[in-house]
Design a protein around this motif. Structure first.
Motif, mmCIF file in Angstrom:
data_model
loop_
_atom_site.group_PDB
_atom_site.id
_atom_site.type_symbol
_atom_site.label_atom_id
_atom_site.label_comp_id
_atom_site.label_asym_id
_atom_site.label_seq_id
_atom_site.Cartn_x
_atom_site.Cartn_y
_atom_site.Cartn_z
ATOM 1 N N GLU A 42 0.847 -1.191 0.000
ATOM 2 C CA GLU A 42 0.000 0.000 0.000
ATOM 3 C C GLU A 42 0.883 1.241 0.000
ATOM 4 O OE1 GLU A 42 -2.677 2.279 3.282
ATOM 5 O OE2 GLU A 42 -3.354 0.255 2.753
ATOM 6 N N LEU A 43 0.660 2.096 -0.978
ATOM 7 C CA LEU A 43 1.398 3.356 -1.081
ATOM 8 C C LEU A 43 0.487 4.488 -0.635
ATOM 9 C CD1 LEU A 43 3.679 5.247 -2.031
ATOM 10 C CD2 LEU A 43 2.708 5.092 -4.351
ATOM 11 N N ASN A 44 0.864 5.176 0.440
ATOM 12 C CA ASN A 44 0.116 6.351 0.907
ATOM 13 C C ASN A 44 0.690 7.607 0.264
ATOM 14 O OD1 ASN A 44 0.035 4.860 4.191
ATOM 15 N ND2 ASN A 44 -1.509 4.747 2.585
ATOM 16 N N CYS A 55 -4.635 9.763 0.450
ATOM 17 C CA CYS A 55 -5.102 8.660 -0.395
ATOM 18 C C CYS A 55 -4.131 7.481 -0.296
ATOM 19 C CB CYS A 55 -5.231 9.106 -1.851
ATOM 20 S SG CYS A 55 -6.525 10.323 -2.131
ATOM 21 N N ALA A 56 -4.559 6.374 -0.884
ATOM 22 C CA ALA A 56 -3.718 5.178 -0.921
ATOM 23 C C ALA A 56 -3.968 4.431 -2.219
ATOM 24 C CB ALA A 56 -4.012 4.280 0.273
ATOM 25 N N THR A 57 -2.938 3.792 -2.723
ATOM 26 C CA THR A 57 -3.072 2.952 -3.903
ATOM 27 C C THR A 57 -2.355 1.633 -3.649
ATOM 28 O OG1 THR A 57 -2.861 2.914 -6.314
ATOM 29 C CG2 THR A 57 -0.974 3.753 -5.074
ATOM 30 N N PHE A 84 5.750 12.392 5.265
ATOM 31 C CA PHE A 84 5.507 11.338 6.240
ATOM 32 C C PHE A 84 6.674 11.075 7.194
ATOM 33 C CE2 PHE A 84 2.650 10.381 2.649
ATOM 34 C CZ PHE A 84 1.435 10.425 3.325
ATOM 35 N N GLY A 85 7.885 11.390 6.778
ATOM 36 C CA GLY A 85 9.020 11.130 7.653
ATOM 37 C C GLY A 85 9.379 9.667 7.771
ATOM 38 N N ARG A 86 8.787 8.831 6.968
ATOM 39 C CA ARG A 86 9.034 7.378 6.898
ATOM 40 C C ARG A 86 8.644 6.933 5.493
ATOM 41 N NH1 ARG A 86 3.979 4.731 8.802
ATOM 42 N NH2 ARG A 86 5.226 3.079 9.738
ATOM 43 N N VAL A 87 9.144 5.800 5.079
ATOM 44 C CA VAL A 87 8.805 5.312 3.741
ATOM 45 C C VAL A 87 7.295 5.073 3.685
ATOM 46 C CG1 VAL A 87 9.178 3.501 2.031
ATOM 47 C CG2 VAL A 87 11.069 4.228 3.513
ATOM 48 N N PRO A 88 6.574 5.743 2.783
ATOM 49 C CA PRO A 88 5.110 5.672 2.776
ATOM 50 C C PRO A 88 4.548 4.430 2.091
ATOM 51 C CG PRO A 88 5.834 7.160 1.064
ATOM 52 C CD PRO A 88 7.085 6.687 1.761
ATOM 53 N N VAL A 89 5.263 3.321 2.179
ATOM 54 C CA VAL A 89 4.829 2.061 1.582
ATOM 55 C C VAL A 89 4.678 1.025 2.694
ATOM 56 C CG1 VAL A 89 5.414 0.192 -0.013
ATOM 57 C CG2 VAL A 89 5.928 2.556 -0.631
ATOM 58 N N ILE A 90 3.510 0.379 2.751
ATOM 59 C CA ILE A 90 3.191 -0.597 3.793
ATOM 60 C C ILE A 90 3.076 -1.973 3.153
ATOM 61 C CG2 ILE A 90 1.548 -1.235 5.592
ATOM 62 C CD1 ILE A 90 0.575 1.723 5.479
ATOM 63 N N VAL A 91 3.723 -2.966 3.752
ATOM 64 C CA VAL A 91 3.666 -4.337 3.237
ATOM 65 C C VAL A 91 2.448 -5.035 3.830
ATOM 66 C CG1 VAL A 91 4.864 -6.542 3.058
ATOM 67 C CG2 VAL A 91 6.177 -4.412 3.054
ATOM 68 N N ARG A 109 -1.439 2.418 8.290
ATOM 69 C CA ARG A 109 -2.108 3.443 7.482
ATOM 70 C C ARG A 109 -2.576 4.594 8.367
ATOM 71 N NH1 ARG A 109 -7.362 1.287 5.056
ATOM 72 N NH2 ARG A 109 -5.888 -0.121 4.045
ATOM 73 N N LEU A 110 -3.157 4.264 9.520
ATOM 74 C CA LEU A 110 -3.617 5.299 10.439
ATOM 75 C C LEU A 110 -2.452 6.144 10.948
ATOM 76 C CD1 LEU A 110 -6.299 3.372 12.543
ATOM 77 C CD2 LEU A 110 -6.662 4.957 10.641
ATOM 78 N N LYS A 111 -1.325 5.515 11.146
ATOM 79 C CA LYS A 111 -0.137 6.260 11.587
ATOM 80 C C LYS A 111 0.227 7.322 10.549
ATOM 81 C CE LYS A 111 3.160 3.792 13.398
ATOM 82 N NZ LYS A 111 4.375 2.930 13.562
#
Length: 423
Positions: free
Chosen positions: A113-115, A124-126, A191-198, A337-339
Motif C-alpha cells: 500500500e502506497l500512501n 489517499c492510498a493505492t 511522512f518522515g518514513r517510507v510511505p509504503v506498507i507491506v 495506514r492510520l499512523k
C-alpha cells in the motif's frame, strides 16, 4: 541508511527476478493454467482443455468473508474526534481499497500500500504488487521498510520509469539500456518514513493457493481427458460381418435407416467402454482434497434450508481459523495506514491523534441471526458500552455516528414531549 544508485540497481534486479516468479500466480488467478501449454495433444483426436478456476473462487471467497462488511473503528478512550477524523478522510475509499489490497496479497503472497497526498490535498492510498514494486526491509523483528521502488509506464510512452521512496523524499528515475537508470527529478514527502506498507498474505508470504497448484493441474487434466474420451466415443465404427456392401449402397442405407445383409451376416457397432465410476471417484477425491487444503466449504453440496448461523459457523471453523490469522496481518496494515494518516492530519490541521487509541473491528460476512443477536445485546447492555454493542450489528457501518444519531433523536423527542406538556 544511505541510498545509492548501486543499491537501487540491486533492488531493481530483485524486482525483475521476483516479478518473473510471481507472474505464475497472477496467471492462475486469471485462468491461464499450465494445461493450456502442457496438455498432451493427440493427433486426429479431441483435444479440449478444461479449466476450473479454483484460485479465483477461493481468493474472492476468503476476501469477501473477511472484508465483505466494512471495517469499523472504535476509540479506546472514547474520543469521538479520532473516529470522525478517520471516517472523514478514508471512508469514501477504504472499503474497496481494503478488499483489493487483501485480494492481491492472497494472489502474490504479499502486496503493498502506497500512501500519498493527491492533487486536491487529500490523503489517499493505492495498491502495488510484486510485479511492479520491491520493498527493502531492515531484517529486524519489526521489518521496518528502508526503501521501496515502483516500476511503471506512462500511457502512450514506451519509456519505463522508476520511483524510489525513502523516508524523506521520492526520487524519479528513467530506465535506460542495460538496466541503467537516470535521475530526472525528486521531491520531498511529509511522512518522515517510507510511505509504503507491506500487506503479507501469511507469515511465509506465500501465495494463498501456491501449495495446491499441482492439485489444480491434476483436476484440469483429468476432466479434460474425460471430456475428450467421451468426445472420441462418438467416433464408433460399424462392423459388418460375412457381407460386403458397396459404398453407394451404404449411402442409401443411411438415408433409409435400413441395412440388408445376407443370411449369416451381422451388423454391430464397435464402441469402447468407459469406467465412469472410477473417474467420478477420482474427480471427487481431488476436489475434496482441494477444499480441505484451502480450509473451504463446498457450498454446492446439499445443505439443509434451515441451517442456523451458528451451525454455519461450525462448518466454517477451519476457514475461520485461517481468516483470523489473515485478519491479524490486515489489522497491522490498517494501523500503519492510520499512523500515516495522523501524520498528515497533524501537519494539515495541527491536531494530534494516537493510532494506538484506535481499535479495528472486523465483521464476518455471514448470514446473521438478528433476533438472537438482539437478545444478546439486551442481556449485555449493563455490561458493555452501547457503542461496543452496536459494533455487533452488521448493518451499522459507523457505531460512533449511529450512537450520536440515537442521542440526537432522543434529545429531540424529549423536547417535543416537554413542549406538549407545556401546551
Amino acid at each position: 541508511m544511505q541510498i545509492t544508485e548501486s543499491l537501487i540497481k540491486q533492488c531493481f534486479t530483485e524486482l525483475e527476478s521476483n516479478s518473473s516468479i510471481k507472474q505464475k500466480y497472477k496467471d492462475y488467478y486469471e485462468g491461464n493454467h499450465s494445461i493450456l501449454k502442457d496438455y498432451d495433444m493427440q493427433d486426429s483426436r479431441s483435444n479440449r482443455k478444461l479449466i476450473f478456476n479454483f484460485p479465483r473462487k477461493f481468493v474472492d471467497n476468503e476476501t469477501g468473508y473477511l472484508l465483505g462488511k466494512p471495517v469499523n473503528f472504535i476509540s479506546k478512550s472514547d474520543d469521538k474526534d479520532i473516529v470522525n477524523c478517520i471516517d472523514r478522510n478514508s471512508s469514501h475509499w477504504d472499503k474497496e481499497h481494503n478488499i483489493s489490497l487483501r485480494k492481491q496479497s492472497e494472489i502474490y503472497g504479499e502486496s503493498y500500500e502506497l500512501n500519498y497526498i493527491n492533487t486536491d490535498g487529500e490523503f489517499c492510498a493505492t495498491i502495488l504488487t510484486p510485479l511492479e514494486c520491491y520493498v527493502l526491509e531492515d531484517g529486524t523483528a519489526e521489518r521496518n521498510v528502508l526503501l521501496a521502488i515502483h516500476k511503471f509506464k506512462r500511457r502512450f510512452d514506451d519509456t519505463e520509469y522508476l520511483d524510489v521512496y525513502t523516508d524523506a523524499e521520492i526520487l524519479h528515475y528513467k530506465l535506460i539500456k542495460d538496466s541503467e537508470i537516470e535521475l530526472i527529478g525528486k521531491h520531498n514527502h511529509i511522512f518522515g518514513r517510507v510511505p509504503v506498507i507491506v500487506c503479507p498474505a501469511n507469515s511465509e508470504r506465500k501465495s494463498g493457493f501456491e501449495d495446491l497448484i499441482s492439485l489444480f493441474d491434476s483436476y484440469n487434466a483429468l476432466n479434460s481427458d474425460l471430456v475428450n474420451e467421451i468426445a472420441d466415443h462418438r467416433n464408433a465404427y460399424l462392423i459388418i460381418e460375412n457381407a460386403k456392401i458397396e459404398e453407394e449402397d451404404l449411402l442409401k442405407m443411411k438415408q433409409m435407416g435400413i441395412i440388408q445383409v445376407p443370411k449369416g451376416g451381422a451388423v454391430k457397432w464397435l464402441t469402447k467402454d468407459i469406467n465412469d465410476s472410477f473417474v467420478k471417484n477420482e474427480l471427487e477425491n481431488i476436489e475434496r482434497k482441494i477444499y480441505d487444503m484451502m480450509d473451504e466449504v463446498n457450498f454446492n453440496e446439499n445443505w439443509a434450508s434451515n441451517t442456523s448461523s451458528l451451525a454455519l459457523r461450525n462448518k466454517l471453523l477451519n476457514l475461520e481459523n485461517r481468516v483470523s490469522m489473515r485478519q491479524a496481518f490486515m489489522e497491522k496494515v490498517i494501523k500503519e495506514r492510520l499512523k500515516n494518516l495522523f501524520i498528515y492530519i497533524r501537519k494539515k490541521e495541527g491536531k494530534v491523534f494516537d493510532y494506538r487509541d484506535v481499535a479495528v473491528k472486523f465483521t464476518r460476512n455471514l448470514p446473521t441471526d438478528l433476533v438472537g443477536l438482539a437478545d444478546v445485546i439486551v442481556k449485555l447492555k449493563d455490561v458493555c458500552s452501547q457503542e461496543t454493542l452496536l459494533t455487533l450489528l452488521p448493518f451499522i457501518e459507523n457505531p460512533t455516528v449511529e450512537l450520536q444519531k440515537y442521542k440526537t433523536e432522543k434529545a429531540s423527542a424529549s423536547e417535543e414531549d416537554i413542549n406538549k406538556n407545556i401546551i
